[in-house]
Enzyme design. Structure first.
Site, PDB file in Angstrom:
ATOM      1  N   CYS A 140      29.267  45.512 -61.862  1.00  0.00           N
ATOM      2  CA  CYS A 140      28.541  46.790 -61.839  1.00  0.00           C
ATOM      3  C   CYS A 140      28.786  47.547 -60.532  1.00  0.00           C
ATOM      4  CB  CYS A 140      27.054  46.543 -62.042  1.00  0.00           C
ATOM      5  SG  CYS A 140      26.397  45.168 -61.058  1.00  0.00           S
ATOM      6  N   HIS A 220      21.038  49.587 -58.299  1.00  0.00           N
ATOM      7  CA  HIS A 220      21.623  49.443 -56.971  1.00  0.00           C
ATOM      8  C   HIS A 220      21.712  50.831 -56.330  1.00  0.00           C
ATOM      9  CE1 HIS A 220      23.003  45.438 -58.099  1.00  0.00           C
ATOM     10  NE2 HIS A 220      23.869  45.888 -58.974  1.00  0.00           N
TER      11      HIS A 220
HETATM   12  N1  LIG Z   1      23.129  41.861 -65.113  1.00  0.00           N
HETATM   13  C1  LIG Z   1      23.911  42.530 -64.324  1.00  0.00           C
HETATM   14  O1  LIG Z   1      23.457  43.234 -63.456  1.00  0.00           O
HETATM   15  C2  LIG Z   1      25.400  42.480 -64.494  1.00  0.00           C
HETATM   16  C3  LIG Z   1      26.127  43.639 -64.251  1.00  0.00           C
HETATM   17  C4  LIG Z   1      27.510  43.615 -64.422  1.00  0.00           C
HETATM   18  C5  LIG Z   1      28.143  42.441 -64.773  1.00  0.00           C
HETATM   19  N2  LIG Z   1      27.407  41.310 -64.977  1.00  0.00           N
HETATM   20  C6  LIG Z   1      28.136  40.101 -65.358  1.00  0.00           C
HETATM   21  O2  LIG Z   1      28.009  39.934 -66.766  1.00  0.00           O
HETATM   22  C7  LIG Z   1      27.964  38.556 -67.079  1.00  0.00           C
HETATM   23  C8  LIG Z   1      26.679  38.298 -67.831  1.00  0.00           C
HETATM   24  O3  LIG Z   1      25.594  38.618 -66.997  1.00  0.00           O
HETATM   25  P1  LIG Z   1      24.169  38.930 -67.592  1.00  0.00           P
HETATM   26  O4  LIG Z   1      23.401  39.577 -66.503  1.00  0.00           O
HETATM   27  O5  LIG Z   1      24.257  39.589 -68.900  1.00  0.00           O
HETATM   28  O6  LIG Z   1      23.607  37.457 -67.759  1.00  0.00           O
HETATM   29  P2  LIG Z   1      22.349  37.023 -68.622  1.00  0.00           P
HETATM   30  O7  LIG Z   1      21.386  38.126 -68.784  1.00  0.00           O
HETATM   31  O8  LIG Z   1      21.881  35.740 -68.039  1.00  0.00           O
HETATM   32  O9  LIG Z   1      22.983  36.775 -70.032  1.00  0.00           O
HETATM   33  C9  LIG Z   1      23.879  35.742 -70.289  1.00  0.00           C
HETATM   34  C10 LIG Z   1      23.492  35.146 -71.607  1.00  0.00           C
HETATM   35  O10 LIG Z   1      24.432  34.133 -71.945  1.00  0.00           O
HETATM   36  C11 LIG Z   1      23.735  33.127 -72.667  1.00  0.00           C
HETATM   37  N3  LIG Z   1      24.402  31.865 -72.423  1.00  0.00           N
HETATM   38  C12 LIG Z   1      24.183  30.949 -71.473  1.00  0.00           C
HETATM   39  N4  LIG Z   1      25.076  29.939 -71.560  1.00  0.00           N
HETATM   40  C13 LIG Z   1      25.869  30.251 -72.610  1.00  0.00           C
HETATM   41  C14 LIG Z   1      26.963  29.588 -73.244  1.00  0.00           C
HETATM   42  N5  LIG Z   1      27.445  28.423 -72.790  1.00  0.00           N
HETATM   43  N6  LIG Z   1      27.541  30.182 -74.303  1.00  0.00           N
HETATM   44  C15 LIG Z   1      27.076  31.353 -74.786  1.00  0.00           C
HETATM   45  N7  LIG Z   1      26.025  32.011 -74.230  1.00  0.00           N
HETATM   46  C16 LIG Z   1      25.445  31.456 -73.160  1.00  0.00           C
HETATM   47  C17 LIG Z   1      22.309  33.135 -72.165  1.00  0.00           C
HETATM   48  O11 LIG Z   1      21.433  33.174 -73.252  1.00  0.00           O
HETATM   49  P3  LIG Z   1      20.963  31.901 -74.029  1.00  0.00           P
HETATM   50  O12 LIG Z   1      21.260  30.673 -73.204  1.00  0.00           O
HETATM   51  O13 LIG Z   1      19.515  32.133 -74.247  1.00  0.00           O
HETATM   52  O14 LIG Z   1      21.776  31.965 -75.259  1.00  0.00           O
HETATM   53  C18 LIG Z   1      22.135  34.504 -71.523  1.00  0.00           C
HETATM   54  O15 LIG Z   1      21.236  35.334 -72.228  1.00  0.00           O
HETATM   55  C19 LIG Z   1      28.115  37.818 -65.746  1.00  0.00           C
HETATM   56  O16 LIG Z   1      29.481  37.570 -65.501  1.00  0.00           O
HETATM   57  C20 LIG Z   1      27.601  38.831 -64.746  1.00  0.00           C
HETATM   58  O17 LIG Z   1      28.104  38.615 -63.452  1.00  0.00           O
HETATM   59  C21 LIG Z   1      26.048  41.307 -64.888  1.00  0.00           C
END
Ligand SMILES: NC(=O)c1ccc[n+]([C@@H]2O[C@H](COP(=O)([O-])OP(=O)(O)OC[C@H]3O[C@@H](n4cnc5c(N)ncnc54)[C@H](OP(=O)(O)O)[C@@H]3O)[C@@H](O)[C@H]2O)c1
Length: 355
Positions: A140, A220
């Protein structure tokens, strides 16, 4: 139709799923979850086919009464491309599985750059991903920086970028994140890793970044100083940014003083989840002193990478030109804030707050 699956239905995954479902040239085949929590329930209520990300946990879904269409390998057999939205580092663990099913893959910025053939930002380097097997949509913060640096570099030449990133402590649903009452130099070492990450999509720019983490969840805030190779006046730079597809130049008369008002505005105009896909740059902050541009911008961490994921899919699997893909994504999402409220857009239409 490009058949798409989303593995990891969390903050980013649920938004990417909605964006993919809105595309006329894509079909959202399904999304996967490891457990039947409220997000799994919401996915079903939205009509999405749900798959168990961990095959031996299917019983948990049955016990919770949440219907699934199969397991992750079943989903991978039914799609052309997987968008991996798992927590940072889990994408790397999934890579071999994706490759064994012969699917293209889009990873997120929490993964190391070497996970994929290329890193991606639609404005900065769309073509670097063209025709590859995999790509990584940068984070992001890196997305927000790249959208400003790319046009400045093209128009004026950039000799140096210095950016301070005041980062939110966690997303609104992350009750375990912090700090609660502190301001952390984070990382305390300078420059931070964000500058090198910008170089994965804009290789030839000198960029030093410093990071802080604060007790906020909404957005941010970036403080930028960009040294140029020429000396435009501030009005010129404002007009340049107002002409960018994914930049909203916040006019003074909007009385938007921070993330709270920005998010309220997003909700008022009917944005799903109050999402702001655009960089939000305060018009009054854009100033030029000698050859230095200064500005403040806010970046909605949950949302700005979402249109980028859609374009990354097209870059991998189609020959749709970059500008056409970007325009299609913007239109289908309803990204009408770009430019400056009350100003004429490039297409001659007058922007309104309801855009
Ligand atoms: N949030 C931000 O601000 C943001 C911004 C830009 C990029 N990102 C990037 O985007 C990616 C995801 O971030 P996020 O913020 O969306 O994380 P998140 O909200 O924690 O979502 C990730 C999801 O993946 C699921 N998960 C966990 N282990 C898994 C597995 N082995 N297989 C399939 N699903 C699984 C989890 O849900 P369940 O375990 O409940 O299924 C969780 O809801 C990361 O690389 C992060 O760095 C995040």
């Amino acid at each position: 139709m490009i058949r798409v699956g989303v593995n990891g239905y969390g903050t980013i995954g649920k938004r990417v799923a909605d964006a993919v479902a809105a595309q006329p040239d894509m079909e959202l085949v399904g999304v996967s979850k490891t457990r039947p929590n409220y997000e799994a329930d919401a996915a079903r209520r939205r009509g999405y086919s749900l798959y168990a990300a961990v095959p031996d946990r299917t019983d948990a879904f049955a016990e919770a009464g949440v219907e699934i269409a199969g397991t992750l390998p079943d989903l991978l057999e039914a799609i052309d491309v997987v968008v991996d939205c798992c927590p940072s580092g889990v994408g790397a663990d999934n890579r071999t599985l994706y490759e064994s099913h012969g699917v293209h893959a889009v990873y997120q910025g929490g993964e190391d750059a070497d996970i994929a053939d290329a890193s991606f930002n639609a404005r900065a380097n769309f073509e670097a991903t063209r025709g590859g097997r995999s790509t990584r949509v940068v984070s992001c913060n890196t997305t927000g920086l790249s959208r400003v640096i790319a046009p400045l570099q093209e128009r004026y030449g950039v000799s140096k970028v210095r950016a301070t990133l005041v980062r939110r402590g966690g997303d609104p649903s992350q009750s375990d994140r912090g700090p609660i009452n502190d301001v952390l130099p984070d990382p305390v070492t300078v420059p931070s890793h964000h500058g090198p990450d910008v170089n994965t999509v804009i290789p030839d720019v000198a960029v030093d970044t410093l990071g802080l983490t604060v007790p906020a969840t909404q957005m941010h805030t970036h403080s930028l100083n960009v040294s140029l190779e020429s000396e435009p006046d501030a009005a010129d730079v404002r007009a340049l940014l107002a002409g960018e597809d994914r930049t909203f130049l916040i006019p003074p008369e909007a009385s938007i003083d921070g993330a709270g008002a920005l998010k309220e505005f997003a909700r008022d105009v009917g944005r799903p989840r109050g999402d702001l896909w655009e960089n939000c740059v305060w018009e009054q902050s854009v100033n030029v002193v000698d050859d230095d541009v200064y500005l403040f911008q806010n970046v909605h961490q949950e949302a700005d990478v979402v249109p980028e994921n859609v374009d990354a899919i097209r870059a991998l699997l189609t020959d749709v030109p970059a500008d056409e893909s970007i325009a299609r994504t913007n239109e289908t999402l309803g990204m009408g804030l770009a430019g400056r409220l009350g100003a004429d857009r490039a297409d001659g239409r007058r922007l309104t707050a309801g855009d």
